[in-house]
Design a protein around this motif. Structure first.
Motif, PDB file in Angstrom:
ATOM      1  N   LYS A 112      41.424  42.310  38.237  1.00 23.02           N
ATOM      2  CA  LYS A 112      40.358  42.256  39.232  1.00 23.02           C
ATOM      3  C   LYS A 112      39.215  43.136  38.781  1.00 23.02           C
ATOM      4  CE  LYS A 112      43.128  41.165  43.238  1.00 23.02           C
ATOM      5  NZ  LYS A 112      43.501  41.526  44.595  1.00 23.02           N
ATOM      6  N   SER A 113      38.024  42.598  38.872  1.00 26.52           N
ATOM      7  CA  SER A 113      36.859  43.400  38.512  1.00 26.52           C
ATOM      8  C   SER A 113      35.990  43.578  39.737  1.00 26.52           C
ATOM      9  CB  SER A 113      36.062  42.714  37.402  1.00 26.52           C
ATOM     10  OG  SER A 113      35.566  41.483  37.863  1.00 26.52           O
ATOM     11  N   LYS A 114      35.179  44.599  39.706  1.00 24.37           N
ATOM     12  CA  LYS A 114      34.236  44.811  40.805  1.00 24.37           C
ATOM     13  C   LYS A 114      33.224  43.676  40.784  1.00 24.37           C
ATOM     14  CE  LYS A 114      35.055  49.268  42.090  1.00 24.37           C
ATOM     15  NZ  LYS A 114      35.132  49.758  43.391  1.00 24.37           N
ATOM     16  N   THR A 115      32.890  43.179  41.937  1.00 20.18           N
ATOM     17  CA  THR A 115      31.901  42.126  42.037  1.00 20.18           C
ATOM     18  C   THR A 115      30.528  42.688  41.702  1.00 20.18           C
ATOM     19  OG1 THR A 115      33.235  41.197  43.804  1.00 20.18           O
ATOM     20  CG2 THR A 115      31.025  40.323  43.569  1.00 20.18           C
ATOM     21  N   ALA A 116      29.774  41.956  40.930  1.00 18.66           N
ATOM     22  CA  ALA A 116      28.457  42.420  40.492  1.00 18.66           C
ATOM     23  C   ALA A 116      27.526  42.614  41.680  1.00 18.66           C
ATOM     24  CB  ALA A 116      27.852  41.421  39.531  1.00 18.66           C
ATOM     25  N   VAL A 117      26.665  43.580  41.578  1.00 22.68           N
ATOM     26  CA  VAL A 117      25.629  43.787  42.581  1.00 22.68           C
ATOM     27  C   VAL A 117      24.420  42.987  42.120  1.00 22.68           C
ATOM     28  CG1 VAL A 117      24.114  45.473  43.678  1.00 22.68           C
ATOM     29  CG2 VAL A 117      26.478  46.071  43.162  1.00 22.68           C
ATOM     30  N   TYR A 118      23.951  42.083  42.953  1.00 23.98           N
ATOM     31  CA  TYR A 118      22.888  41.180  42.546  1.00 23.98           C
ATOM     32  C   TYR A 118      21.494  41.758  42.747  1.00 23.98           C
ATOM     33  CZ  TYR A 118      26.512  37.723  42.078  1.00 23.98           C
ATOM     34  OH  TYR A 118      27.625  37.045  41.675  1.00 23.98           O
ATOM     35  N   TRP A 119      21.351  42.685  43.651  1.00 21.24           N
ATOM     36  CA  TRP A 119      20.046  43.285  43.917  1.00 21.24           C
ATOM     37  C   TRP A 119      20.186  44.783  43.969  1.00 21.24           C
ATOM     38  CZ3 TRP A 119      15.730  40.315  44.157  1.00 21.24           C
ATOM     39  CH2 TRP A 119      15.906  38.970  44.389  1.00 21.24           C
ATOM     40  N   LYS A 120      19.376  45.478  43.244  1.00 15.95           N
ATOM     41  CA  LYS A 120      19.356  46.940  43.341  1.00 15.95           C
ATOM     42  C   LYS A 120      18.430  47.347  44.487  1.00 15.95           C
ATOM     43  CE  LYS A 120      21.341  48.045  39.216  1.00 15.95           C
ATOM     44  NZ  LYS A 120      22.654  48.424  39.225  1.00 15.95           N
ATOM     45  N   LYS A 121      17.386  46.543  44.702  1.00 19.51           N
ATOM     46  CA  LYS A 121      16.400  46.838  45.738  1.00 19.51           C
ATOM     47  C   LYS A 121      16.313  45.634  46.680  1.00 19.51           C
ATOM     48  CE  LYS A 121      11.577  48.041  46.345  1.00 19.51           C
ATOM     49  NZ  LYS A 121      10.270  48.096  45.735  1.00 19.51           N
ATOM     50  N   THR A 122      16.308  45.898  47.965  1.00 21.72           N
ATOM     51  CA  THR A 122      16.213  44.824  48.954  1.00 21.72           C
ATOM     52  C   THR A 122      14.770  44.343  49.047  1.00 21.72           C
ATOM     53  OG1 THR A 122      17.962  45.888  50.208  1.00 21.72           O
ATOM     54  CG2 THR A 122      16.681  44.233  51.359  1.00 21.72           C
ATOM     55  N   PRO A 123      14.552  43.022  48.925  1.00 25.93           N
ATOM     56  CA  PRO A 123      13.194  42.507  49.098  1.00 25.93           C
ATOM     57  C   PRO A 123      12.677  42.830  50.505  1.00 25.93           C
ATOM     58  CG  PRO A 123      14.625  40.833  48.152  1.00 25.93           C
ATOM     59  CD  PRO A 123      15.502  41.972  48.565  1.00 25.93           C
ATOM     60  N   GLU A 124      11.432  43.199  50.599  1.00 28.28           N
ATOM     61  CA  GLU A 124      10.850  43.597  51.876  1.00 28.28           C
ATOM     62  C   GLU A 124      10.949  42.471  52.899  1.00 28.28           C
ATOM     63  OE1 GLU A 124       6.581  45.153  53.575  1.00 28.28           O
ATOM     64  OE2 GLU A 124       7.131  45.632  51.504  1.00 28.28           O
ATOM     65  N   GLY A 125      11.409  42.809  54.097  1.00 31.41           N
ATOM     66  CA  GLY A 125      11.498  41.848  55.190  1.00 31.41           C
ATOM     67  C   GLY A 125      12.733  40.960  55.161  1.00 31.41           C
ATOM     68  N   CYS A 126      13.560  41.077  54.139  1.00 30.56           N
ATOM     69  CA  CYS A 126      14.752  40.234  54.031  1.00 30.56           C
ATOM     70  C   CYS A 126      15.801  40.697  55.035  1.00 30.56           C
ATOM     71  CB  CYS A 126      15.309  40.297  52.615  1.00 30.56           C
ATOM     72  SG  CYS A 126      16.684  39.163  52.380  1.00 30.56           S
ATOM     73  N   ARG A 127      16.374  39.733  55.769  1.00 27.56           N
ATOM     74  CA  ARG A 127      17.380  40.052  56.780  1.00 27.56           C
ATOM     75  C   ARG A 127      18.605  39.154  56.691  1.00 27.56           C
ATOM     76  NH1 ARG A 127      14.637  39.055  62.072  1.00 27.56           N
ATOM     77  NH2 ARG A 127      13.799  37.346  60.865  1.00 27.56           N
ATOM     78  N   THR A 128      18.680  38.302  55.649  1.00 30.64           N
ATOM     79  CA  THR A 128      19.758  37.313  55.563  1.00 30.64           C
ATOM     80  C   THR A 128      20.648  37.576  54.357  1.00 30.64           C
ATOM     81  OG1 THR A 128      18.311  35.675  56.583  1.00 30.64           O
ATOM     82  CG2 THR A 128      20.275  34.846  55.486  1.00 30.64           C
ATOM     83  N   ILE A 129      21.973  37.482  54.589  1.00 29.05           N
ATOM     84  CA  ILE A 129      22.942  37.606  53.503  1.00 29.05           C
ATOM     85  C   ILE A 129      23.653  36.279  53.299  1.00 29.05           C
ATOM     86  CG2 ILE A 129      23.357  40.083  53.728  1.00 29.05           C
ATOM     87  CD1 ILE A 129      25.944  39.339  55.306  1.00 29.05           C
ATOM     88  N   PHE A 130      24.162  36.104  52.091  1.00 32.13           N
ATOM     89  CA  PHE A 130      25.000  34.975  51.724  1.00 32.13           C
ATOM     90  C   PHE A 130      26.409  35.539  51.591  1.00 32.13           C
ATOM     91  CE2 PHE A 130      27.090  32.709  48.184  1.00 32.13           C
ATOM     92  CZ  PHE A 130      27.089  31.420  48.689  1.00 32.13           C
TER      93      PHE A 130
END
Length: 139
Positions: A49-67
């Motif tokens: 098992k590996s750690k799941t990659a982090v896709y964003w280091k910085k949150t885009p401004e105004g973003c409120r939705t996750i997948f």
């Protein structure tokens, strides 16, 4: 038990096998390239098992939705809401279903009332839920 496609029930074409000892593993590794059921085998040791990659280091401004991916197929919207309730107020949860069978495909979108809640939700990435590892990324 072989992993199967949700809609047809057909075997996906891979399996994870845990061997009792290293000798059994080595014997299985020697079967790579052999034919079985009209398909050629590729046998390799698990990478673990590996750690799941982090896709964003910085949150885009105004973003409120996750997948959210890796959800059990029998989960309800209420359960997803409860899973992320500690992050903050949720505006909506949108399940993605197969267009033909209408069965849930194991992923959804969760929209929060504010971006601070989104940052808390991203911390759920890689966590186990009902025996499955969740993938939670910014949508």
């Amino acid at each position: 038990m072989l992993p199967r496609y949700q809609d047809s029930g057909r075997a996906i074409g891979y399996a994870h096998v845990e061997f009792a000892d290293e000798a059994s593993l080595n014997k299985a590794l020697k079967m790579t390239g052999k034919e079985m059921g009209g398909r050629y085998l590729v046998i390799q040791p698990s990478k673990g098992k590996s750690k799941t990659a982090v896709y964003w280091k910085k949150t885009p401004e105004g973003c409120r939705t996750i997948f959210v991916k890796g959800l059990p197929y029998d989960i309800s919207e209420e359960e997803v809401g409860n899973l992320f309730a500690h992050c903050g107020a949720i505006n909506s949860i949108r399940f993605v279903n197969n267009s033909v069978t209408r069965q849930f495909k194991g992923f959804c979108y969760v929209e929060f009332a504010n971006s601070l809640s989104l940052k808390k939700a991203i911390e759920m990435n890689g966590k186990e839920f009902r025996g499955r590892n969740l993938i939670v990324v910014i949508a």
